[in-house]
Design an enzyme around this catalytic site. Structure first.
Site, mmCIF file in Angstrom:
data_model
loop_
_atom_site.group_PDB
_atom_site.id
_atom_site.type_symbol
_atom_site.label_atom_id
_atom_site.label_comp_id
_atom_site.label_asym_id
_atom_site.label_seq_id
_atom_site.Cartn_x
_atom_site.Cartn_y
_atom_site.Cartn_z
ATOM 1 N N SER A 145 1.167 -9.923 -0.592
ATOM 2 C CA SER A 145 0.842 -8.496 -0.486
ATOM 3 C C SER A 145 1.276 -7.838 0.811
ATOM 4 O O SER A 145 1.384 -6.609 0.866
ATOM 5 C CB SER A 145 -0.667 -8.301 -0.675
ATOM 6 O OG SER A 145 -1.388 -9.079 0.265
ATOM 7 N N LYS A 165 0.804 -1.228 0.000
ATOM 8 C CA LYS A 165 0.000 0.000 0.000
ATOM 9 C C LYS A 165 0.834 1.274 0.000
ATOM 10 O O LYS A 165 0.317 2.350 -0.302
ATOM 11 C CB LYS A 165 -0.988 -0.013 1.163
ATOM 12 C CG LYS A 165 -2.182 -0.928 0.883
ATOM 13 C CD LYS A 165 -3.404 -0.506 1.651
ATOM 14 C CE LYS A 165 -4.604 -1.343 1.278
ATOM 15 N NZ LYS A 165 -4.440 -2.751 1.740
HETATM 16 C C1 LIG Z 1 -5.216 -3.702 1.392
HETATM 17 C C2 LIG Z 1 -4.625 -5.042 1.264
HETATM 18 C C3 LIG Z 1 -5.099 -5.961 0.314
HETATM 19 C C4 LIG Z 1 -6.283 -5.683 -0.589
HETATM 20 O O1 LIG Z 1 -6.100 -4.541 -1.396
HETATM 21 P P1 LIG Z 1 -7.358 -3.799 -2.062
HETATM 22 O O2 LIG Z 1 -6.789 -2.747 -2.903
HETATM 23 O O3 LIG Z 1 -8.204 -3.252 -0.941
HETATM 24 O O4 LIG Z 1 -8.132 -4.833 -2.807
HETATM 25 C C5 LIG Z 1 -4.446 -7.186 0.224
HETATM 26 N N1 LIG Z 1 -3.414 -7.505 1.029
HETATM 27 C C6 LIG Z 1 -2.936 -6.660 1.958
HETATM 28 C C7 LIG Z 1 -1.796 -7.080 2.821
HETATM 29 C C8 LIG Z 1 -3.530 -5.391 2.115
HETATM 30 O O5 LIG Z 1 -3.053 -4.551 3.037
#
Ligand SMILES: *Cc1c(COP(=O)(O)O)cnc(C)c1O
Length: 333
Positions: free
Chosen positions: A308, A56
């Site tokens: 992510s 993010k």
């Molecule tokens: C926010 C987040 C997501 C999902 O992202 P979106 O853009 O809301 O779909 C997935 N994995 C992690 C670790 C996140 O912080």
């Protein structure tokens, strides 16, 4: 923006130029165990190694750098399940601004503390992201702060999309991308980049089976409200917003499917990441590995899996590593 309802490749390339030097260009690592299991090369995109522990930071940094100087000085505000708040706190401080972060009471304590440590002010309101968002709207209206939303924003989507540019560069013959979907900023950005560069590559969304807001909204033909449940993948909680402008149409147009994963499967994904890949992941970060282990996705060629984020409470991580499957630590005692 060349199209009002879509972020395109040019927007994503511009974001890449803007955030370069502010965020890490994360590595792709081939997974020997998953490649053997799947019978195709499986590569892990290590966004869990990104500064602040999740992807993010890309969207938040792009949004901060795109703001006019006077708005930057005034300060920014967002509702966040943690990782966006952490990213915005970091990005705001690095450009000399200040962030106020609103969260629901379901957000784990370690995430709240971390956002405060990064210099942001935290406000806890309500039991859902939608209620936290109401507080954001009030601060925008009454105190003039600038909202940087966690996903439904062109600069944020373009920032997350830079992952798509990097993974095509590192794995030019990529046939499938497995990507988390919650609000859809990550999936929209990555799919926009990947589909522009590799039109035949499949982009498969993944989320937990409890409260799959984007999947239910696409099925309904419009954004729908979902109930929030505690989950190992707490970063995937929350709705997509009933007045969603960008990520709903983009995910509907660009994703080939959205696959649902159970809590037990996510736990197995976290364990596999730790024991086989030697990576610490939060539940959301492990969901791509979880889907492969559970046989929920058909692999037909070189596959990129987005890891992510890694911002998990380490007591919960130890509980899962020791065989636990519930996100409620109290149950573990
Ligand atoms: C926010 C987040 C997501 C999902 O992202 P979106 O853009 O809301 O779909 C997935 N994995 C992690 C670790 C996140 O912080």
């Amino acid at each position: 923006m060349s199209d009002a309802s879509h972020v395109d490749l040019d927007d994503i390339r511009a974001a890449a130029a803007r955030i370069s030097g502010h965020v890490l260009r994360t590595p792709m690592a081939e997974s020997a165990s998953l490649s053997t299991l799947g019978g195709v090369p499986v590569h892990l995109k290590l966004e869990s190694h990104q500064r602040t522990g999740a992807f993010k930071l890309r969207g938040a940094t792009n949004a901060m750098l795109a703001l006019p100087a006077d708005q930057r000085r005034h300060g920014v505000v967002a509702a966040s399940t943690g990782n966006h708040g952490r990213a915005l706190a970091y990005a705001a401080r690095s450009v000399g601004s200040k962030a106020t972060i609103c969260m629901s009471s379901l957000v784990p304590r370690n995430k709240v503390d971390e956002v405060r440590r990064l210099g942001a002010e935290v406000r806890i309101t309500g039991r859902s992201q939608d209620e936290a968002q109401t507080e954001v709207d009030r601060l925008v209206a009454e105190e003039g702060l600038v909202m940087v939303p966690p996903f439904d924003n062109a600069a944020v989507i373009a920032g997350q999309g830079t992952i798509g540019l990097e993974l095509v560069e590192d794995l030019p013959d990529v046939e499938a991308v497995l990507v988390q979907v919650s609000g859809g900023g990550l999936a929209s950005g990555i799919a926009a980049a990947v589909k522009a560069l590799r039109p035949n590559t499949k982009v498969i969304g993944l989320t937990m089976d409890r409260g799959a807001a984007m999947k239910l909204s696409i099925a309904a033909g419009h954004p729908v409200e979902v109930e929030e449940y505690p989950s190992l993948a707490d970063s995937l909680g929350g709705g997509i917003g009933l007045d969603n402008k960008l990520t709903f149409p983009m995910c509907r147009a660009l994703l080939d499917d959205i696959v649902l994963v159970t809590e037990a499967e996510i736990a197995a994904g976290i364990r596999h990441a730790y024991f086989e890949e030697r990576e610490i992941l939060e539940g959301a970060g492990a969901i791509g590995i979880a889907a492969i282990l559970a046989g929920k996705v058909t692999l037909s060629g070189p596959t990129a899996v987005i890891l992510s984020g890694r911002n998990i409470d380490m007591r919960l991580h130890r509980h899962i590593i020791n065989g636990g499957e519930s996100c409620e630590l109290e149950d573990a005692a």
